[in-house]
Design a protein around this motif. Structure first.
Motif, PDB file in Angstrom:
ATOM      1  N   GLY A  90       5.392 -13.194   0.254  1.00 20.69           N
ATOM      2  CA  GLY A  90       6.038 -11.956  -0.181  1.00 20.69           C
ATOM      3  C   GLY A  90       5.400 -11.258  -1.361  1.00 20.69           C
ATOM      4  O   GLY A  90       5.968 -10.310  -1.905  1.00 20.69           O
ATOM      5  N   THR A  91       4.214 -11.699  -1.777  1.00 19.60           N
ATOM      6  CA  THR A  91       3.588 -11.069  -2.948  1.00 19.60           C
ATOM      7  C   THR A  91       2.751  -9.847  -2.584  1.00 19.60           C
ATOM      8  O   THR A  91       2.330  -9.107  -3.459  1.00 19.60           O
ATOM      9  N   MET A  92       2.486  -9.644  -1.294  1.00 20.64           N
ATOM     10  CA  MET A  92       1.720  -8.477  -0.842  1.00 20.64           C
ATOM     11  C   MET A  92       2.466  -7.786   0.288  1.00 20.64           C
ATOM     12  O   MET A  92       3.183  -8.435   1.055  1.00 20.64           O
ATOM     13  N   GLU A  93       2.270  -6.482   0.371  1.00 13.69           N
ATOM     14  CA  GLU A  93       3.036  -5.709   1.343  1.00 13.69           C
ATOM     15  C   GLU A  93       2.251  -4.484   1.798  1.00 13.69           C
ATOM     16  O   GLU A  93       1.529  -3.869   1.011  1.00 13.69           O
ATOM     17  N   VAL A  94       2.375  -4.161   3.070  1.00 15.13           N
ATOM     18  CA  VAL A  94       1.787  -2.942   3.623  1.00 15.13           C
ATOM     19  C   VAL A  94       2.926  -2.146   4.257  1.00 15.13           C
ATOM     20  O   VAL A  94       3.680  -2.688   5.073  1.00 15.13           O
ATOM     21  N   LEU A 193       5.590 -14.695  -7.719  1.00 19.11           N
ATOM     22  CA  LEU A 193       6.691 -14.549  -6.772  1.00 19.11           C
ATOM     23  C   LEU A 193       7.807 -13.667  -7.303  1.00 19.11           C
ATOM     24  O   LEU A 193       8.485 -12.977  -6.542  1.00 19.11           O
ATOM     25  N   ASP A 194       8.015 -13.694  -8.621  1.00 21.59           N
ATOM     26  CA  ASP A 194       9.094 -12.903  -9.215  1.00 21.59           C
ATOM     27  C   ASP A 194       8.573 -11.655  -9.930  1.00 21.59           C
ATOM     28  O   ASP A 194       9.316 -10.970 -10.631  1.00 21.59           O
ATOM     29  N   GLY A 195       7.295 -11.358  -9.747  1.00 17.28           N
ATOM     30  CA  GLY A 195       6.722 -10.173 -10.397  1.00 17.28           C
ATOM     31  C   GLY A 195       7.187  -8.892  -9.733  1.00 17.28           C
ATOM     32  O   GLY A 195       7.544  -8.888  -8.553  1.00 17.28           O
ATOM     33  N   PRO A 196       7.233  -7.797 -10.484  1.00 16.63           N
ATOM     34  CA  PRO A 196       7.639  -6.519  -9.890  1.00 16.63           C
ATOM     35  C   PRO A 196       6.605  -6.045  -8.863  1.00 16.63           C
ATOM     36  O   PRO A 196       5.404  -6.225  -9.045  1.00 16.63           O
ATOM     37  N   MET A 197       7.074  -5.457  -7.774  1.00 16.32           N
ATOM     38  CA  MET A 197       6.192  -4.950  -6.745  1.00 16.32           C
ATOM     39  C   MET A 197       5.548  -3.649  -7.228  1.00 16.32           C
ATOM     40  O   MET A 197       6.231  -2.716  -7.640  1.00 16.32           O
ATOM     41  N   GLU A 198       4.226  -3.598  -7.199  1.00 12.96           N
ATOM     42  CA  GLU A 198       3.493  -2.431  -7.690  1.00 12.96           C
ATOM     43  C   GLU A 198       2.629  -1.847  -6.581  1.00 12.96           C
ATOM     44  O   GLU A 198       1.986  -2.574  -5.810  1.00 12.96           O
ATOM     45  N   THR A 199       2.605  -0.522  -6.515  1.00 13.23           N
ATOM     46  CA  THR A 199       1.764   0.150  -5.531  1.00 13.23           C
ATOM     47  C   THR A 199       0.308   0.120  -5.976  1.00 13.23           C
ATOM     48  O   THR A 199      -0.003   0.376  -7.133  1.00 13.23           O
ATOM     49  N   ILE A 200      -0.583  -0.221  -5.065  1.00 12.49           N
ATOM     50  CA  ILE A 200      -2.020  -0.206  -5.357  1.00 12.49           C
ATOM     51  C   ILE A 200      -2.487   1.244  -5.278  1.00 12.49           C
ATOM     52  O   ILE A 200      -2.429   1.874  -4.224  1.00 12.49           O
ATOM     53  N   VAL A 201      -2.913   1.785  -6.406  1.00 14.95           N
ATOM     54  CA  VAL A 201      -3.273   3.206  -6.485  1.00 14.95           C
ATOM     55  C   VAL A 201      -4.638   3.450  -5.846  1.00 14.95           C
ATOM     56  O   VAL A 201      -5.642   2.862  -6.247  1.00 14.95           O
TER      57      VAL A 201
END
Length: 232
Positions: A90-94, A193-201
């Motif tokens: 869950g640490t990466m997302e598309v 795992l508990d880090g905020p989800m950030e958009t890759i610019v």
């Protein structure tokens, strides 16, 4: 190097005239080389990003088709809608999001006139800030109004008959011109795992860059130039 457009050894200026290189200042020659090099690099990067975008969409949609096969579902030939894919931890997302392209017909002008009638009637009792927000919604930029702001007018809890008539006109003026798909890549800060989800610019203009990073590269360029000049 490409440099400026050259014909018979002469440089073309902004007016289309050709000048002998001796008539072009050295700083202008250096500037030309710098700009053409950077723009050339930007075009290469643009091509790479376009290829990556096409590949990313294709791979995501192919995965969705794979899931359909797994569940014995027929393949849908039309565009796939919204898609969210995540890494196992869950640490990466598309994400693929599909937005409607909204346009308005001539009735929007009539809606604006009806709203003006309402504002004229209610000016003395209407909050100035709300009045500004309402009128700004119809501002034209690059030949178009902002569809979100126009549709956003319907969120105001206003019961006046003229306002309701205007909102009905906006509904009638609204047309769906198509859809546009957006793909975004995200990861949790530090891959925790508990880090905020950030958009890759990936927008070059919005990509955050620190001043000290620029200065470091600038110093390296100047140092490199000094070594080169020394060899000369």
């Amino acid at each position: 190097m490409l440099m400026a457009v050259i014909e018979n050894g002469k440089w073309q200026d902004k007016e289309g005239n050709f000048k002998h290189p001796d008539m072009v200042r050295v700083d202008k020659q250096i500037e030309d080389e710098l700009v053409e090099g950077l723009v050339g690099g930007a075009l290469v990067l643009q091509g790479q990003m376009r290829e990556f975008k096409i590949q990313a969409f294709a791979e995501c949609y192919a995965f969705v088709d794979l899931l359909r096969k797994e569940y014995d579902m027929e393949r849908i030939t039309s565009k796939v809608g919204a898609v969210t894919l995540k890494s196992f931890n869950g640490t990466m997302e598309v994400q693929i999001q599909v937005a409607k392209l909204i346009t308005f017909d001539q009735k929007l002008t009539l809606a604006k006139e009806k709203i003006d009638e309402y504002l004229t009637h209610k000016t003395e009792n209407l909050d100035a800030e709300i009045q500004t927000l309402i009128t700004r919604a119809f501002d034209v930029k690059n030949g178009k109004v902002d569809a979100k702001q126009i549709i956003g007018l319907k969120s105001y809890n206003i019961t006046h008959p003229k306002w309701k008539e205007a909102m009905a006109m906006i509904d009638e003026a609204t047309e769906i011109a198509g859809t546009k798909s957006y793909i975004r890549f995200k990861q949790r800060a530090g891959l925790k795992l508990d880090g905020p989800m950030e958009t890759i610019v990936l927008d070059l203009a919005a990509l955050p860059v620190e001043e000290n990073e620029i200065q470091t590269v600038k110093d390296e360029l100047e140092k490199s130039k000094g070594v080169t000049d020394g060899k000369k």
